[in-house]
Design a protein around this motif. Structure first.
Motif, mmCIF file in Angstrom:
data_model
loop_
_atom_site.group_PDB
_atom_site.id
_atom_site.type_symbol
_atom_site.label_atom_id
_atom_site.label_comp_id
_atom_site.label_asym_id
_atom_site.label_seq_id
_atom_site.Cartn_x
_atom_site.Cartn_y
_atom_site.Cartn_z
ATOM 1 N N SER A 1 21.350 7.253 -22.239
ATOM 2 C CA SER A 1 20.242 7.922 -22.925
ATOM 3 C C SER A 1 18.907 7.446 -22.371
ATOM 4 O O SER A 1 18.814 6.420 -21.699
ATOM 5 N N LEU A 2 17.871 8.201 -22.695
ATOM 6 C CA LEU A 2 16.516 7.838 -22.305
ATOM 7 C C LEU A 2 16.173 6.441 -22.844
ATOM 8 O O LEU A 2 15.545 5.629 -22.175
ATOM 9 N N GLU A 3 16.633 6.147 -24.077
ATOM 10 C CA GLU A 3 16.343 4.830 -24.662
ATOM 11 C C GLU A 3 16.981 3.698 -23.855
ATOM 12 O O GLU A 3 16.391 2.638 -23.692
ATOM 13 N N VAL A 4 18.210 3.942 -23.375
ATOM 14 C CA VAL A 4 18.885 2.915 -22.577
ATOM 15 C C VAL A 4 18.086 2.636 -21.304
ATOM 16 O O VAL A 4 17.846 1.487 -20.937
ATOM 17 N N LEU A 5 17.616 3.700 -20.635
ATOM 18 C CA LEU A 5 16.805 3.513 -19.424
ATOM 19 C C LEU A 5 15.531 2.735 -19.748
ATOM 20 O O LEU A 5 15.138 1.822 -19.023
ATOM 21 N N HIS A 6 14.882 3.097 -20.864
ATOM 22 C CA HIS A 6 13.627 2.434 -21.240
ATOM 23 C C HIS A 6 13.864 0.937 -21.451
ATOM 24 O O HIS A 6 13.103 0.094 -20.987
ATOM 25 N N GLN A 7 14.977 0.636 -22.136
ATOM 26 C CA GLN A 7 15.314 -0.766 -22.405
ATOM 27 C C GLN A 7 15.503 -1.559 -21.108
ATOM 28 O O GLN A 7 14.980 -2.657 -20.955
ATOM 29 N N ILE A 8 16.226 -0.975 -20.163
ATOM 30 C CA ILE A 8 16.534 -1.683 -18.914
ATOM 31 C C ILE A 8 15.274 -1.859 -18.066
ATOM 32 O O ILE A 8 14.972 -2.942 -17.577
ATOM 33 N N PHE A 9 14.512 -0.764 -17.894
ATOM 34 C CA PHE A 9 13.392 -0.802 -16.950
ATOM 35 C C PHE A 9 12.160 -1.504 -17.524
ATOM 36 O O PHE A 9 11.313 -1.974 -16.787
ATOM 37 N N SER A 10 12.065 -1.602 -18.863
ATOM 38 C CA SER A 10 10.922 -2.297 -19.474
ATOM 39 C C SER A 10 10.902 -3.782 -19.135
ATOM 40 O O SER A 10 9.880 -4.440 -19.269
ATOM 41 N N LYS A 11 12.051 -4.318 -18.710
ATOM 42 C CA LYS A 11 12.100 -5.739 -18.352
ATOM 43 C C LYS A 11 11.186 -6.035 -17.152
ATOM 44 O O LYS A 11 10.849 -7.179 -16.895
ATOM 45 N N LEU B 1 17.303 -3.557 -9.365
ATOM 46 C CA LEU B 1 18.295 -2.718 -10.058
ATOM 47 C C LEU B 1 19.073 -1.760 -9.155
ATOM 48 O O LEU B 1 20.123 -1.272 -9.551
ATOM 49 N N ASP B 2 18.550 -1.480 -7.960
ATOM 50 C CA ASP B 2 19.238 -0.507 -7.102
ATOM 51 C C ASP B 2 20.663 -0.988 -6.819
ATOM 52 O O ASP B 2 20.871 -2.126 -6.392
ATOM 53 N N GLY B 3 21.648 -0.134 -7.120
ATOM 54 C CA GLY B 3 23.045 -0.496 -6.867
ATOM 55 C C GLY B 3 23.724 -1.230 -8.017
ATOM 56 O O GLY B 3 24.933 -1.476 -7.981
ATOM 57 N N GLN B 4 22.967 -1.564 -9.078
ATOM 58 C CA GLN B 4 23.570 -2.259 -10.226
ATOM 59 C C GLN B 4 24.272 -1.259 -11.142
ATOM 60 O O GLN B 4 23.894 -0.089 -11.197
ATOM 61 N N ASN B 5 25.262 -1.747 -11.902
ATOM 62 C CA ASN B 5 25.931 -0.906 -12.901
ATOM 63 C C ASN B 5 25.338 -1.175 -14.278
ATOM 64 O O ASN B 5 25.108 -2.328 -14.628
ATOM 65 N N PRO C 1 0.824 -1.211 0.000
ATOM 66 C CA PRO C 1 0.000 0.000 0.000
ATOM 67 C C PRO C 1 0.859 1.262 0.000
ATOM 68 O O PRO C 1 1.894 1.304 0.664
ATOM 69 N N GLY C 2 0.404 2.238 -0.746
ATOM 70 C CA GLY C 2 1.029 3.555 -0.670
ATOM 71 C C GLY C 2 2.277 3.697 -1.497
ATOM 72 O O GLY C 2 2.881 4.756 -1.541
ATOM 73 N N GLN C 3 2.723 2.610 -2.169
ATOM 74 C CA GLN C 3 3.934 2.785 -2.963
ATOM 75 C C GLN C 3 3.625 3.461 -4.276
ATOM 76 O O GLN C 3 2.608 3.208 -4.896
ATOM 77 N N SER C 4 4.542 4.318 -4.697
ATOM 78 C CA SER C 4 4.313 5.056 -5.942
ATOM 79 C C SER C 4 4.757 4.218 -7.129
ATOM 80 O O SER C 4 5.722 3.467 -7.031
ATOM 81 N N PRO C 5 4.079 4.371 -8.285
ATOM 82 C CA PRO C 5 4.576 3.711 -9.499
ATOM 83 C C PRO C 5 5.728 4.500 -10.128
ATOM 84 O O PRO C 5 6.240 4.113 -11.170
ATOM 85 N N VAL C 6 6.113 5.630 -9.495
ATOM 86 C CA VAL C 6 7.171 6.484 -10.058
ATOM 87 C C VAL C 6 8.479 6.271 -9.294
ATOM 88 O O VAL C 6 8.514 6.353 -8.067
ATOM 89 N N LEU C 7 9.552 5.988 -10.032
ATOM 90 C CA LEU C 7 10.873 5.837 -9.419
ATOM 91 C C LEU C 7 11.723 7.053 -9.723
ATOM 92 O O LEU C 7 11.630 7.634 -10.800
ATOM 93 N N ARG C 8 12.554 7.414 -8.765
ATOM 94 C CA ARG C 8 13.555 8.445 -9.014
ATOM 95 C C ARG C 8 14.892 7.728 -9.147
ATOM 96 O O ARG C 8 15.280 6.954 -8.280
ATOM 97 N N ILE C 9 15.571 7.973 -10.249
ATOM 98 C CA ILE C 9 16.794 7.241 -10.564
ATOM 99 C C ILE C 9 17.945 8.233 -10.645
ATOM 100 O O ILE C 9 17.843 9.252 -11.332
ATOM 101 N N HIS D 1 8.261 -1.561 -7.694
ATOM 102 C CA HIS D 1 8.867 -2.243 -6.543
ATOM 103 C C HIS D 1 9.876 -3.296 -7.016
ATOM 104 O O HIS D 1 11.020 -3.333 -6.557
ATOM 105 N N HIS D 2 9.468 -4.139 -7.986
ATOM 106 C CA HIS D 2 10.385 -5.186 -8.489
ATOM 107 C C HIS D 2 11.644 -4.559 -9.097
ATOM 108 O O HIS D 2 12.754 -5.034 -8.876
ATOM 109 N N ALA D 3 11.454 -3.494 -9.894
ATOM 110 C CA ALA D 3 12.599 -2.855 -10.558
ATOM 111 C C ALA D 3 13.554 -2.274 -9.519
ATOM 112 O O ALA D 3 14.772 -2.426 -9.617
#
Length: 494
Positions: free
Chosen positions: A162-172, A207-211, A144-152, A201-203
């Motif tokens: 690039s924006l495309e690189v982020l989209h590719q990674i997070f779309s998984k 991904l937090d801390g990954q290179n 409950p209460g978690q946002s669907p928006v992440l700050r990266i 939440h899963h992302a």
């Protein structure tokens, strides 16, 4: 069209599917295929949530399929249009969505519908911002209460991201709806909105801390206080993937005041824009070929090998590498003329030139570009025989990136067969420019002036190799009236 539901008895089901595979007209009931067996009701519902209210769901786990019913046909049409351009992923698996034959789902008498109804209520409640306690009843992972928006935040930004690189990674991890990138406190940051808080939440957990690349571009991820993003422009700084109709906006998008408050940014610090990134995000346009390549020490000298010794000159390398940074010195090796050293202004520019030019064809050969172990390119000593193989370009007026925040930073693209021409005087007609290229031996396939600005044009040549050669030959060509032609690679085609 009958209102019958996909029957789960009497073996009618398989007939329903055969029929469903034929392309159907729009319907508010959507058929989802290739659904992973372990998936929860909430995860399937979340595919529809960004486009409107989900009114019903039927899971057919044994067949890896599901039916989603949207509140309106418009919502279903938007959803199908969106997912044809961006395949949705659930639990890292691609799923496929199409219109169903069914006009509505009648599921009242089916088993497990209690769970489905609870999940529907919970997910719709989360989305309308009205967090009811039923969320925990349906699916304990709904948080409950978690946002669907992440700050990266991307730390140690050794290569542009690039924006495309982020989209590719997070779309998984689920459907990415919107991304906004910006620089704050000299850090490259992004806000990224998922269709569903569970995806976020899963992302975050994964991904937090990954290179992103070896030993650099480390992701730091937290939940944003915002629950949804307002994107005004689709360009290389911001994108709303649900609205392909947004303008690209001239320059960068401005943030609306509500958003700035959420970032804690002051408007004064951002004169109508997010301020130029120290490294151009567009530079790589999602094509970075350097995954899995350990960055060498921060050197700014490149070793270029497999050159054609009969055709190469220091000036030619200066012009070509100058597309990606300000070249300081070039040295063609005296005993091995297939090799040259190119010294860029800094290590970032060297990485950028390497990522774009390594493996390109020049004078009929595939060139190799790597980071050199040399720190600088030595100039020949007084009286030393050099045959003009070493040149110092540090004072050249042709540097593209001398001015901080120059527009050129936003227009760095990989080599392409289409060239962007600018600084064209008003007296020059398209035939004169086409003749300039064809008389230099290039095959002109297409040409067009920019509608708004006749100082600029696009010209398409026979191949990428030809375009690279033409850029070297004709960049800075004198067109008269004190205008010298500027040539760069374009991301557009004609």
């Amino acid at each position: 069209m009958s209102n019958s539901t996909p029957s789960t008895a009497n073996g009618n089901e398989s007939k329903t599917y055969k029929r469903d595979r034929s392309p159907c007209g729009p319907s508010r009931v959507l058929h989802v295929r290739k659904v992973p067996i372990e998936v929860s009701e909430a995860e399937v519902i979340s595919l529809g949530i960004p486009f409107g209210k989900v009114t019903n769901l039927l899971m057919l786990k044994g067949k890896n399929q599901a039916f989603i019913e949207m509140a309106s046909e418009e919502a279903a049409i938007t959803m199908v249009n969106y997912y044809t351009t961006a395949t949705p992923h659930v639990r890292n698996q691609p799923v496929y969505i199409q219109y169903s034959n069914h006009r509505e789902l009648k599921t009242d008498n089916l088993p497990n519908q209690g769970r489905t109804q609870a999940a529907l209520q919970a997910v719709n409640a989360v989305h309308s911002g009205n967090m009811t306690h039923s969320a925990s009843a349906s699916d304990s992972s709904m948080m409950p209460g978690q946002s669907p928006v992440l700050r990266i935040i991307v730390e140690n930004l050794f290569y542009p991201v690039s924006l495309e690189v982020l989209h590719q990674i997070f779309s998984k991890f689920g459907t990415v709806l919107k991304i906004i990138t910006f620089t704050k406190n000299n850090q490259f940051q992004a806000l990224l909105q998922y269709a569903d808080p569970m995806n976020a939440h899963h992302a975050k957990v994964t991904l937090d801390g990954q290179n992103i690349y070896n030993a650099c571009c480390t992701l730091r991820i937290e939940f944003s206080k915002l629950t949804s993003l307002n994107v005004k422009y689709n360009n290389d700084k911001s994108r709303d993937f649900t609205r392909l109709d947004l303008p690209s906006g001239d320059g960068q998008p401005t943030l609306d005041p509500g958003m700035t408050a959420a970032f804690g940014l002051s408007m004064q610090a951002m004169p109508g824009a997010l301020g130029p990134l120290t490294i151009p995000t567009s530079a790589v346009a999602g094509r970075m070929a350097i995954h899995g390549m350990a960055p060498t020490a921060l050197h700014s000298v490149l070793l270029v090998s497999n050159l054609n010794p009969d055709s190469i000159s220091p000036h030619g390398l200066f012009i070509l590498f100058g597309v990606y940074g300000d070249v300081q010195r070039v040295k063609i090796l005296f005993n091995k003329k297939e090799n040259a050293l190119v010294q860029m202004a800094d290590a970032t520019q060297a990485q950028l030139a390497m990522s774009h030019l390594n493996g390109q064809r020049l004078h009929g050969r595939v060139i190799r570009v790597t980071i050199s172990k040399h720190q600088t390119v030595q100039l020949p000593r007084e009286g030393q025989e050099d045959q003009g193989l070493t040149k110092d370009f540090s004072g050249s007026p042709l540097h593209r990136f001398k001015k901080p925040g120059s527009k050129n930073f936003q227009n760095i693209f990989p080599p392409s067969a289409t060239l962007h021409l600018s600084n064209i005087p008003p007296s020059i007609a398209d035939d004169m420019l086409k003749d300039l290229f064809s008389s230099a031996g290039y095959k002109v396939k297409a040409f067009k002036f920019f509608q708004k600005d006749r100082k600029m044009a696009l010209i398409q040549l026979g191949s990428v190799e030809e375009a690279i050669q033409a850029l070297i030959d004709l960049h800075n060509h004198d067109l008269g009236e004190n205008h010298h032609l500027r040539v760069s690679f374009s991301k557009s085609t004609i």
